[in-house]
Design a protein around this motif. Structure first.
Motif, PDB file in Angstrom:
ATOM      1  N   LEU A 191      22.891  25.220  25.837  1.00 33.78           N
ATOM      2  CA  LEU A 191      22.769  26.421  25.014  1.00 33.78           C
ATOM      3  C   LEU A 191      23.523  26.156  23.723  1.00 33.78           C
ATOM      4  O   LEU A 191      24.716  25.827  23.761  1.00 33.78           O
ATOM      5  N   SER A 192      22.836  26.284  22.609  1.00 29.80           N
ATOM      6  CA  SER A 192      23.515  25.941  21.358  1.00 29.80           C
ATOM      7  C   SER A 192      23.247  26.963  20.282  1.00 29.80           C
ATOM      8  O   SER A 192      22.231  27.674  20.313  1.00 29.80           O
ATOM      9  N   VAL A 193      24.176  27.021  19.372  1.00 33.03           N
ATOM     10  CA  VAL A 193      24.033  27.895  18.208  1.00 33.03           C
ATOM     11  C   VAL A 193      24.477  27.099  16.977  1.00 33.03           C
ATOM     12  O   VAL A 193      25.433  26.324  17.045  1.00 33.03           O
ATOM     13  N   ALA A 194      23.721  27.258  15.903  1.00 32.17           N
ATOM     14  CA  ALA A 194      24.066  26.576  14.648  1.00 32.17           C
ATOM     15  C   ALA A 194      24.073  27.611  13.532  1.00 32.17           C
ATOM     16  O   ALA A 194      23.200  28.489  13.481  1.00 32.17           O
ATOM     17  N   TYR A 195      25.074  27.512  12.646  1.00 31.90           N
ATOM     18  CA  TYR A 195      25.194  28.475  11.551  1.00 31.90           C
ATOM     19  C   TYR A 195      25.543  27.712  10.275  1.00 31.90           C
ATOM     20  O   TYR A 195      26.412  26.830  10.285  1.00 31.90           O
ATOM     21  N   ALA A 196      24.841  28.065   9.225  1.00 28.24           N
ATOM     22  CA  ALA A 196      25.101  27.408   7.934  1.00 28.24           C
ATOM     23  C   ALA A 196      25.809  28.404   7.018  1.00 28.24           C
ATOM     24  O   ALA A 196      25.157  29.278   6.425  1.00 28.24           O
ATOM     25  N   PRO A 197      27.134  28.327   6.889  1.00 26.87           N
ATOM     26  CA  PRO A 197      27.845  29.250   5.991  1.00 26.87           C
ATOM     27  C   PRO A 197      27.607  28.912   4.524  1.00 26.87           C
ATOM     28  O   PRO A 197      27.753  29.766   3.652  1.00 26.87           O
ATOM     29  N   LEU A 198      27.248  27.656   4.286  1.00 29.62           N
ATOM     30  CA  LEU A 198      26.999  27.184   2.925  1.00 29.62           C
ATOM     31  C   LEU A 198      25.698  26.393   2.935  1.00 29.62           C
ATOM     32  O   LEU A 198      25.288  25.877   3.987  1.00 29.62           O
ATOM     33  N   PRO A 199      25.077  26.212   1.795  1.00 29.04           N
ATOM     34  CA  PRO A 199      23.796  25.487   1.783  1.00 29.04           C
ATOM     35  C   PRO A 199      23.934  24.016   2.195  1.00 29.04           C
ATOM     36  O   PRO A 199      22.946  23.387   2.535  1.00 29.04           O
ATOM     37  N   TRP A 200      25.163  23.495   2.182  1.00 30.15           N
ATOM     38  CA  TRP A 200      25.347  22.074   2.503  1.00 30.15           C
ATOM     39  C   TRP A 200      26.109  21.842   3.802  1.00 30.15           C
ATOM     40  O   TRP A 200      26.516  20.729   4.103  1.00 30.15           O
TER      41      TRP A 200
END
Lengths: 242, 296
Positions: B76-85
């Motif tokens: 089970l995974s979650v990915a979050y991009a707080p910044l475009p890079w």
């Protein structure tokens, strides 16, 4: 949809704690004892007996190192061997220090224990099957051997015997000390050792017959240690103890 | 009972998810279907995924000392991009593992494995919107979150049956993604080091690589073919070297990706071992893999 958080709340702790279980497989307990076949007198760790030549022996100290015990499967029927030979999948038979069929930890056994008292040697977890022989190797003890005397007298040795002998026709006891760092093998027949899903556990007792160790030789002879080590191997027996 | 509970968990997670607010492919300007970990970054992108794998291996000689391991795991995974890079991600595996040796001794374990956290920093993109070339640096670590599992009598299960090494295993790597019309390409290499974990076990240093090509004839589905390799050093137990299982193994991995709805990507594939140069007598089964990824 409102039930989803409740479902999640109920399942998460269940999933995060984890759980394990174990079902035992085959287990072969091996133990070691010593006793005499002929009449012997026991006084603590001292043994008095007569060998096959009529020499009267007194053992005041006796240690033997059993280097390894391996159980050997019964030969396969010829048809099965043929089928295996035709199989494209090769099978390697590795010889390692210890394996599910081999107890590779050396054990030093002394005469401090009373005759017949078994000492647990270890546990084998072999593949299910029918086993016909046990291969014993008497070999020098290393520093990690079990049962090493504290004085270090057995490290690097297979056998140490100390005592006196009154040769046949003589009256005065003569002291002797025998040491060997040699290797001796014994191939012993196993009585009906069958391990299977229905019969998972068995126990075999290896017995050292100390009154046969000095048969056919004089402990005062130059090559006595070599002969005694052969005698140790040839006089050992194995039988079911359950 | 617990197997059905385990199977329900990813579904429950998805049921609990709030409704989607935007189209991920619109936001990054590329309609390529991506699996978890290969997505294009844009600020605020949040993605959850569940990856189910079934695999097994056998070590040793069948007539002497074989140990067979079978595992079903759901990552089970979650990915979050707080910044475009930058993409931050976390993964928790839920595993069911069975280990049986040649003596018929059988151990079964289920529960959480070692969690993984990582950060993917995009160090190069050829343009801000809908880039064709992306280069990223990956850093992260496996964390010792798997509990030490015991049997009913309280005796710890064997190391093979435990669901993780119980060690901190940092990793770092490089990943390149290229997009060209209906085709996309992924090349990545990740190296990892293991520290001492449960019962003095320390895994060998490892290098994993992936080279993948994906063809997407329609917005709804795509085909991918990847070559995955693993080169691993010998492990140690209380400082004693154990080379069994170390060495090189290469997989060929055909996969199908399918998007039944906006922001949902389903993935079905298999990793077939095609070159096994592992030390010892190690037989690896094909790894069956099914995944669902969802952009929130």
């Amino acid at each position: 949809m409102k039930k989803a958080p409740l479902l999640l709340g109920a399942l998460l702790p269940l999933a995060l704690t984890g759980c394990g279980s174990r079902e035992e497989g085959t287990r072969l307990h091996l133990e070691l004892a010593h006793r005499s076949v002929r009449a012997a007198q026991v006084e603590g760790m001292v043994r008095h007996f007569t060998n096959d030549r009529g020499d009267r022996i007194t053992l005041t100290q006796a240690y033997v190192t059993l280097g390894s015990v391996e159980i050997i499967p019964c030969p396969e029927p010829a048809t099965l061997r043929w089928l295996r030979a035709l199989s494209p999948v090769g099978t390697a038979h590795a010889h390692t220090e210890s394996s599910p069929r081999r107890l590779g930890t050396p054990y030093v056994s002394g005469l401090e224990r009373p005759d017949g008292e078994p000492l647990p040697l270890g546990l084998l977890r072999p593949p299910p099957g029918l086993y016909c022989h046990a291969h014993l190797v008497f070999a020098p003890a290393d520093a990690d051997a079990e049962g090493l005397p504290e004085d270090g007298s057995m490290e690097g040795r297979t056998l140490v015997l100390e005592g006196t002998v009154v040769p046949v026709g003589e009256e005065a006891p003569r002291p002797f000390r025998l040491e060997s760092a040699g290797v001796a093998n014994a191939q012993l027949p196993l009585e009906q050792l069958s391990l299977s899903k229905e019969h998972l556990e068995s126990e075999q007792r290896i017995t050292l017959h100390y009154d046969g160790w000095l048969d056919g030789t004089s402990p005062l002879a130059a090559d006595a240690a070599t002969q005694v080590l052969r005698n140790v191997a040839s006089s050992t027996s194995i039988e079911p103890s359950l | 009972m617990w197997k059905s509970c385990l199977a329900l968990l990813p579904a429950a997670l998805l049921l609990h998810s709030p409704p989607a607010l935007a189209c991920a492919t619109c936001a990054c300007g590329d309609p390529t279907l991506t699996s978890m970990g290969t997505e294009q970054p844009f600020s605020g992108r949040t993605r959850v995924a569940s990856i189910t794998r079934a695999w097994g291996l056998t070590l040793g000689d069948d007539s002497l000392d074989a140990v067979t391991l079978r595992e079903l795991r759901v990552d089970l995974s979650v990915a979050y991009a707080p910044l475009p890079w930058l993409i931050l991600s976390a993964m928790v595996p839920l595993q069911v593992r069975t280990v049986q040796d040649v003596s018929l001794l059988r151990e079964e374990a289920w529960g959480p494995g070692d969690m993984e956290v990582s950060a993917k920093v995009f160090v190069f993109r050829d343009r801000d919107f809908s880039p064709d070339h992306l280069l990223a640096v990956l850093v992260g670590s496996e964390l010792p979150t798997s509990p030490t599992l015991s049997d009913g009598q309280g005796r710890p299960l064997s190391l093979d049956a435990q669901l993780g090494s119980g060690s901190v295993d940092p990793f770092a790597g490089l990943a390149y993604t290229g997009f060209r019309g209906s085709w996309s390409f992924i090349v990545s290499a990740t190296g990892s080091l293991s520290t001492r974990g449960r019962e003095g076990f320390r895994g060998g240093a490892a290098l994993r690589t992936t080279v993948a090509a994906q063809f997407q004839p329609s917005p709804a589905w795509a085909l991918r073919l990847a070559a995955d390799t693993r080169l691993e050093g010998a492990s140690t137990l209380h400082g004693v070297r154990d080379p069994v299982g170390s060495g090189f193994i290469g997989f060929l991995s055909p996969e199908v990706l399918f998007s039944p709805a906006s922001d949902v990507v389903l993935q079905l594939g298999v990793r077939a071992p095609v070159l096994n140069l592992l030390s010892g007598r190690v037989r690896q089964t094909p790894i069956l893999q099914a995944a669902v990824a969802y952009d929130l």
